[in-house]
Structure formats: C-alpha cells, structure tokens
Design a protein around this motif. Structure first.
Motif, PDB file in Angstrom:
ATOM      1  N   ALA A  91      -7.625   9.860   3.593  1.00 16.76           N
ATOM      2  CA  ALA A  91      -7.559   8.614   3.523  1.00 16.76           C
ATOM      3  C   ALA A  91      -7.055   8.131   1.852  1.00 16.76           C
ATOM      4  O   ALA A  91      -6.417   7.361   1.673  1.00 16.76           O
ATOM      5  CB  ALA A  91      -8.666   7.905   3.858  1.00 16.76           C
ATOM      6  N   ALA A  92      -7.850   8.823   0.994  1.00 19.93           N
ATOM      7  CA  ALA A  92      -7.455   8.448  -0.392  1.00 19.93           C
ATOM      8  C   ALA A  92      -6.207   8.910  -0.962  1.00 19.93           C
ATOM      9  O   ALA A  92      -5.338   7.799  -1.406  1.00 19.93           O
ATOM     10  CB  ALA A  92      -8.379   9.131  -1.371  1.00 19.93           C
ATOM     11  N   ASP A  93      -5.524   9.859  -0.335  1.00 17.99           N
ATOM     12  CA  ASP A  93      -4.165  10.260  -0.880  1.00 17.99           C
ATOM     13  C   ASP A  93      -3.296   9.355  -0.020  1.00 17.99           C
ATOM     14  O   ASP A  93      -2.004   9.094  -0.367  1.00 17.99           O
ATOM     15  CB  ASP A  93      -4.101  11.878  -0.532  1.00 17.99           C
ATOM     16  N   ILE A  94      -3.418   9.082   1.448  1.00 20.02           N
ATOM     17  CA  ILE A  94      -2.731   8.177   2.075  1.00 20.02           C
ATOM     18  C   ILE A  94      -2.521   6.733   1.230  1.00 20.02           C
ATOM     19  O   ILE A  94      -1.418   6.189   1.285  1.00 20.02           O
ATOM     20  CB  ILE A  94      -3.069   8.139   3.604  1.00 20.02           C
ATOM     21  N   ALA A  95      -3.610   6.331   0.962  1.00 14.37           N
ATOM     22  CA  ALA A  95      -3.682   5.071   0.159  1.00 14.37           C
ATOM     23  C   ALA A  95      -2.947   5.087  -1.283  1.00 14.37           C
ATOM     24  O   ALA A  95      -2.173   4.138  -1.435  1.00 14.37           O
ATOM     25  CB  ALA A  95      -5.186   4.580  -0.106  1.00 14.37           C
ATOM     26  N   ALA A  96      -3.183   6.005  -1.815  1.00 10.03           N
ATOM     27  CA  ALA A  96      -2.560   6.142  -3.208  1.00 10.03           C
ATOM     28  C   ALA A  96      -1.106   6.667  -3.013  1.00 10.03           C
ATOM     29  O   ALA A  96      -0.317   5.970  -3.736  1.00 10.03           O
ATOM     30  CB  ALA A  96      -3.405   7.202  -4.105  1.00 10.03           C
ATOM     31  N   THR A  97      -0.561   7.540  -2.337  1.00  7.70           N
ATOM     32  CA  THR A  97       0.730   8.032  -2.445  1.00  7.70           C
ATOM     33  C   THR A  97       1.159   8.153  -0.794  1.00  7.70           C
ATOM     34  O   THR A  97       1.471   9.419  -0.421  1.00  7.70           O
ATOM     35  CB  THR A  97       0.824   9.249  -3.115  1.00  7.70           C
ATOM     36  N   PRO A  98       1.384   7.244  -0.129  1.00  9.79           N
ATOM     37  CA  PRO A  98       1.751   7.458   1.186  1.00  9.79           C
ATOM     38  C   PRO A  98       3.128   8.163   1.392  1.00  9.79           C
ATOM     39  O   PRO A  98       3.357   9.060   2.325  1.00  9.79           O
ATOM     40  CB  PRO A  98       1.747   6.098   1.873  1.00  9.79           C
ATOM     41  N   ALA A  99       4.023   7.741   0.705  1.00 11.89           N
ATOM     42  CA  ALA A  99       5.360   8.453   0.474  1.00 11.89           C
ATOM     43  C   ALA A  99       5.209  10.069   0.444  1.00 11.89           C
ATOM     44  O   ALA A  99       6.087  10.801   0.877  1.00 11.89           O
ATOM     45  CB  ALA A  99       6.220   7.960  -0.352  1.00 11.89           C
TER      46      ALA A  99
END
Length: 142
Positions: A91-99
């Motif tokens: 979740a944190a990675d998706i929010a921070a760097t979704p691409a």
C-alpha cells in the motif's frame, strides 16, 4: 455446462496455470530468502500467508484436478487472501510510486480479477447447473 460449453475447460486450465505459477514464485522466494524471505513486509499475518502459499497454491492445483468444484472455491478464497495481503503489504509503495509498483503487480491483479469474476459461473458449470434466471418458466399441469 451448456451455457459455458468448452469455456469451463480452458477456464480451469487458466486457474491451474496461475496457481502453479504462484507456487513457483513463492518457492523461488523461499529458496532465495529462506523463511525470512518476506521480512520486509510490515505485518506478520501477511508474511505468514506468503509462506503458507507454498502449500496453499499447489493444494488449489491438486483440488482443481481432483475435485474441481472444491478447487474453484479454494482458489477464490486463496486469491482473495493473496490480493488483500499484496495490496496491504504494498500500500505505501502504491501510494508513493504507483507507476513503479503497479506494473509488477499487474499479473497478480489480473489473475485475481479473473478468478473472482469466474468462480461462481465456473462452479455452476462444473456442477452442471444453469443460473435460475436462465431456466425456462415451469408451466402448470392442465
């Protein structure tokens, strides 16, 4: 099976291939990192599930081959847990760097969506049932 016809066969094959690939991925993770392979994930239940998938994924494959209706149900349950765990863990990675994060998760998300979208109709097909709305109306006896 009338409604799905041969689709049930290839659908089951996709399930088997997907869960076999999941087994291989988790085995590779364990070979590379041992029992600490998932220590970077913040939640113990997520780490435990990822370790358990080494047993759960091949169990789903076995059920799909030997007891297909149970295999579809088990597959839907395992995919629900797997998707929830992956989305929670990332979740944190998706929010921070979704691409950067989402492309790596795309195969899992697509397979999970496929399993969850097809589980109910595939189960009906394997049981030889058609949905109630597709059955003709019964006519009263004269």
């Amino acid at each position: 099976m009338r409604r799905w016809g041969s689709a049930a066969g290839w659908c089951r094959a996709v399930y088997v291939a997907g869960f076999a690939e999941g087994t291989a991925a988790h085995v590779v993770d364990l070979v590379r990192g041992g029992l600490d392979a998932y220590e970077s994930f913040p939640y113990a239940p997520v780490r435990a599930l990822f370790l358990a998938l080494v047993v759960l994924d091949p169990l789903v494959v076995l059920l799909l081959l030997r007891a297909p209706v149970a295999g579809v149900a088990a597959g839907a349950l395992v995919m629900t847990l797997d998707l929830a765990a992956n989305l929670t863990a990332n979740a944190a990675d998706i929010a921070a760097t979704p691409a950067r994060t989402l492309p790596g998760m795309t195969p899992l998300l697509l397979f999970g969506a496929f399993v969850l979208a097809t589980a109910r109709p595939l189960t009906r097909s394997l049981r030889g049932r058609t949905p109630a709305r597709a059955l003709p109306e019964a006519k009263p006896a004269p």
